[in-house]
Design a protein around this motif. Structure first.
Motif: not given
Length: 129
Positions: A71-78, A84-96
């Motif tokens: 896992a890594r910290p996501a970039q906001r709006g990434e 299941e389809g595209p998902a947009t990361a929010a501030e503080g999310d992690w990408v697993v």
């Protein structure tokens, strides 16, 4: 960075396709045979083969999470391309990222509840003198 899956969930395998809403509000697509998983008031889907590799049955619809992920910290709006389809990361999310390269965003609060920093096992055997 590696993390260990922790905690228990309730889950049931669904026979028909269905949709669910991600924490960021996107409609996600689950296929027939996928598992509907719930924990901490949140719901998501897991593909059957990934579910069996990532969860161990406890009793009834209770399952224990196990295994490691990266896992890594996501970039906001990434935008993350999930199964299941595209998902947009929010501030503080992690990408697993799972064992098969599948990725998904997890809100920071949920990430802290569902994952723990990976600690390799220590050797408890001591040489005899």
């Amino acid at each position: 960075q590696p993390f260990t899956r922790v905690g228990t969930v309730t889950a049931e395998q669904r026979r028909t396709p269905w949709t669910w809403t991600s924490p960021s509000g996107q409609t996600m697509q689950a296929n027939a045979g996928d598992w509907a998983v719930q924990a901490g008031g949140e719901s998501w889907s897991v593909r059957d083969d990934i579910f069996h590799a990532s969860y161990e049955h406890v009793v009834g619809q209770q399952w224990r999470r196990h295994g490691t992920v990266f896992a890594r910290p996501a970039q906001r709006g990434e935008t993350i391309e999930t199964l299941e389809g595209p998902a947009t990361a929010a501030e503080g999310d992690w990408v697993v990222r799972g064992d098969d390269g599948e990725q998904w965003p997890v809100p920071g609060k949920e990430f802290a509840q569902r994952y723990a920093e990976f600690r390799p096992p220590t050797d408890t055997q001591h040489p005899q003198t």
